[in-house]
Write a protein that holds these residues in place. Sequence first.
Motif, PDB file in Angstrom:
ATOM      1  N   THR A   1       0.810  -1.228   0.000  1.00 24.73           N
ATOM      2  CA  THR A   1       0.000   0.000   0.000  1.00 24.73           C
ATOM      3  C   THR A   1       0.840   1.274   0.000  1.00 24.73           C
ATOM      4  O   THR A   1       0.289   2.372  -0.078  1.00 24.73           O
ATOM      5  CB  THR A   1      -0.922   0.023   1.224  1.00 24.73           C
ATOM      6  N   ALA A   2       2.161   1.158   0.100  1.00 24.22           N
ATOM      7  CA  ALA A   2       3.010   2.351   0.087  1.00 24.22           C
ATOM      8  C   ALA A   2       3.118   2.898  -1.340  1.00 24.22           C
ATOM      9  O   ALA A   2       3.563   2.198  -2.241  1.00 24.22           O
ATOM     10  CB  ALA A   2       4.394   2.018   0.625  1.00 24.22           C
ATOM     11  N   ARG A   3       2.726   4.143  -1.536  1.00 22.01           N
ATOM     12  CA  ARG A   3       2.771   4.720  -2.877  1.00 22.01           C
ATOM     13  C   ARG A   3       4.202   5.041  -3.310  1.00 22.01           C
ATOM     14  O   ARG A   3       4.523   4.953  -4.497  1.00 22.01           O
ATOM     15  CB  ARG A   3       1.923   6.003  -2.940  1.00 22.01           C
ATOM     16  N   ALA A   4       5.043   5.436  -2.377  1.00 20.33           N
ATOM     17  CA  ALA A   4       6.437   5.762  -2.686  1.00 20.33           C
ATOM     18  C   ALA A   4       6.534   6.611  -3.955  1.00 20.33           C
ATOM     19  O   ALA A   4       7.260   6.296  -4.886  1.00 20.33           O
ATOM     20  CB  ALA A   4       7.258   4.489  -2.823  1.00 20.33           C
ATOM     21  N   THR A   5       5.792   7.704  -3.989  1.00 22.28           N
ATOM     22  CA  THR A   5       5.684   8.558  -5.177  1.00 22.28           C
ATOM     23  C   THR A   5       5.925  10.010  -4.790  1.00 22.28           C
ATOM     24  O   THR A   5       5.308  10.521  -3.856  1.00 22.28           O
ATOM     25  CB  THR A   5       4.291   8.421  -5.814  1.00 22.28           C
ATOM     26  N   ASP A   6       6.820  10.665  -5.508  1.00 21.89           N
ATOM     27  CA  ASP A   6       7.090  12.089  -5.287  1.00 21.89           C
ATOM     28  C   ASP A   6       6.588  12.893  -6.480  1.00 21.89           C
ATOM     29  O   ASP A   6       6.708  12.462  -7.635  1.00 21.89           O
ATOM     30  CB  ASP A   6       8.591  12.332  -5.099  1.00 21.89           C
ATOM     31  N   ILE A   7       6.033  14.061  -6.186  1.00 16.67           N
ATOM     32  CA  ILE A   7       5.395  14.887  -7.209  1.00 16.67           C
ATOM     33  C   ILE A   7       5.927  16.313  -7.107  1.00 16.67           C
ATOM     34  O   ILE A   7       5.993  16.884  -6.012  1.00 16.67           O
ATOM     35  CB  ILE A   7       3.857  14.877  -7.032  1.00 16.67           C
ATOM     36  N   TYR A   8       6.291  16.866  -8.250  1.00 25.05           N
ATOM     37  CA  TYR A   8       6.819  18.228  -8.266  1.00 25.05           C
ATOM     38  C   TYR A   8       6.110  19.041  -9.341  1.00 25.05           C
ATOM     39  O   TYR A   8       5.969  18.599 -10.485  1.00 25.05           O
ATOM     40  CB  TYR A   8       8.330  18.227  -8.550  1.00 25.05           C
ATOM     41  N   THR A   9       5.682  20.249  -8.976  1.00 28.37           N
ATOM     42  CA  THR A   9       5.054  21.176  -9.909  1.00 28.37           C
ATOM     43  C   THR A   9       5.956  22.385 -10.116  1.00 28.37           C
ATOM     44  O   THR A   9       6.371  23.034  -9.150  1.00 28.37           O
ATOM     45  CB  THR A   9       3.673  21.627  -9.398  1.00 28.37           C
ATOM     46  N   PHE A  10       6.265  22.682 -11.374  1.00 28.45           N
ATOM     47  CA  PHE A  10       7.199  23.757 -11.713  1.00 28.45           C
ATOM     48  C   PHE A  10       6.591  25.138 -11.485  1.00 28.45           C
ATOM     49  O   PHE A  10       5.384  25.352 -11.678  1.00 28.45           O
ATOM     50  CB  PHE A  10       7.610  23.652 -13.181  1.00 28.45           C
ATOM     51  N   LYS A  11       7.471  26.085 -11.140  1.00 31.70           N
ATOM     52  CA  LYS A  11       7.069  27.489 -11.089  1.00 31.70           C
ATOM     53  C   LYS A  11       7.384  28.211 -12.384  1.00 31.70           C
ATOM     54  O   LYS A  11       6.975  29.355 -12.586  1.00 31.70           O
ATOM     55  CB  LYS A  11       7.754  28.197  -9.919  1.00 31.70           C
ATOM     56  N   GLY A  12       8.146  27.546 -13.284  1.00 31.86           N
ATOM     57  CA  GLY A  12       8.413  28.094 -14.601  1.00 31.86           C
ATOM     58  C   GLY A  12       9.448  29.196 -14.627  1.00 31.86           C
ATOM     59  O   GLY A  12       9.305  30.166 -15.377  1.00 31.86           O
TER      60      GLY A  12
END
Length: 439
Positions: free
Chosen positions: A380-391
């Motif tokens: 059940t561990a997603r082990a996922t990182d998410i990044y959103t750019f500021k451009g």
Amino acid sequence: MLTVNNLTCEYRTNPLGIDVTTPRLSWKLAGDQPGLRQVAYRILAASAPALLADGKADLWDSGRVESDASVLLPYGGPKPSSRQRVYWQVTVWDASGATATSEGAWFEMGLLKRSEWKAKWIGAALRGGARSSAPAPYLRKSFTLPADIASARLYVTALGLHESSINGKPVSDNVFTPGWTDYNKRVQYNVYDVTTLLHPGENTLGAILGDGWAAGHIGWAHRQQYVDRPRLLAQLEVKTTSGATITVTSDRTWKHWYGPLLHNDLLMGEAYDARLEMPGWDAPAFDDKRWLPVELFDDTGAALAATNGPTVRRIEALAPIADPKVIVGFTAKRYIFDLGQNMVGRVRFRGSAPAGTTIVLRFAEVLDADGEIYTDNLRTARATDIYTFKGEGVETWEPKFTFHGFRYVELSGYDGDVDHDTVTGIVLHSAMAPTGAFT
């Protein structure tokens, strides 16, 4: 030539903030003589390094002790008090009668009594649920100091994790402090010498709080096993040349807000939106008028114990060993990077993209038969990182409050140029000296 080196106290070199009132001292004897061995030693302990230089010991003089012992010898001086620093050195004799005296070393005590903690547990208004998290709170407190700053110590811990800073600079390169204990019984704290981070006039103490083991997921269990949200306990003590002490504590006067760190969890991963960054949030000139007062929490009754071992740090950076594998899907490309070894840590991502572009990083120890990352073992561990750019040109990001076990990294959602600098593995573990190797 006979030398004495590697002086340690409680296994550490010049430990700052210990609570062992009879600390144990060790050293190493070195030389080129065949059959070299120590036959006697003498330990001097003083309240100032200048006294040691003169061979004077106002705290303890062991006298010459006929012994070959050099490991974990109990300190024989008066029981140290809170905040006290003890300077010490050792002289040894070998079988030929030759002597050698070490350079000076020291150890400094932490806060030995709970009553010496004037700080209160503080945190943010939002809290997550058993399976849902809340954004990481950013906490700040501004204060004014005189011109005659002599020294300063920050005594700090958290239920959860903290990254503390003063005037925009981190107080340490430690990560995942204060570490996992049974928080119902004891919480470890750290002590930092922050003298050089302070200046006359207005200063700001800041902290970002992570869920960690106290509020985040543990194993297969849900969140909030110890507390419903992370909390900070911080006490800054500044001594002036005139002998005064100025104390700044975590209390109701602090403020908090939420920024780019949208969620964090040791098992699930971290999400960060760079468009929400607050430049200068932990510096004096920042406008915090819309920030909210912190919440105040009751003391849990857990003992506050000094950290008694090496802390976790960034140990090594691993570059991919080959060009990434490109997988063309129905809507976009994915890249799989091979870092060449199974590691524990996280990745540092580097790239550029228009504001609002969001990338996803997933992690695996092995690939499946089709060459895709294999994640079934994560359950059940997603082990996922998410990044959103500021451009804003080339952006570099590394998570703060999560880690993964992996060799392979899958990157999706990114249309920019990809090379060996796009993903770098950051190995994290306790800062212990290597004692061997194998091939």
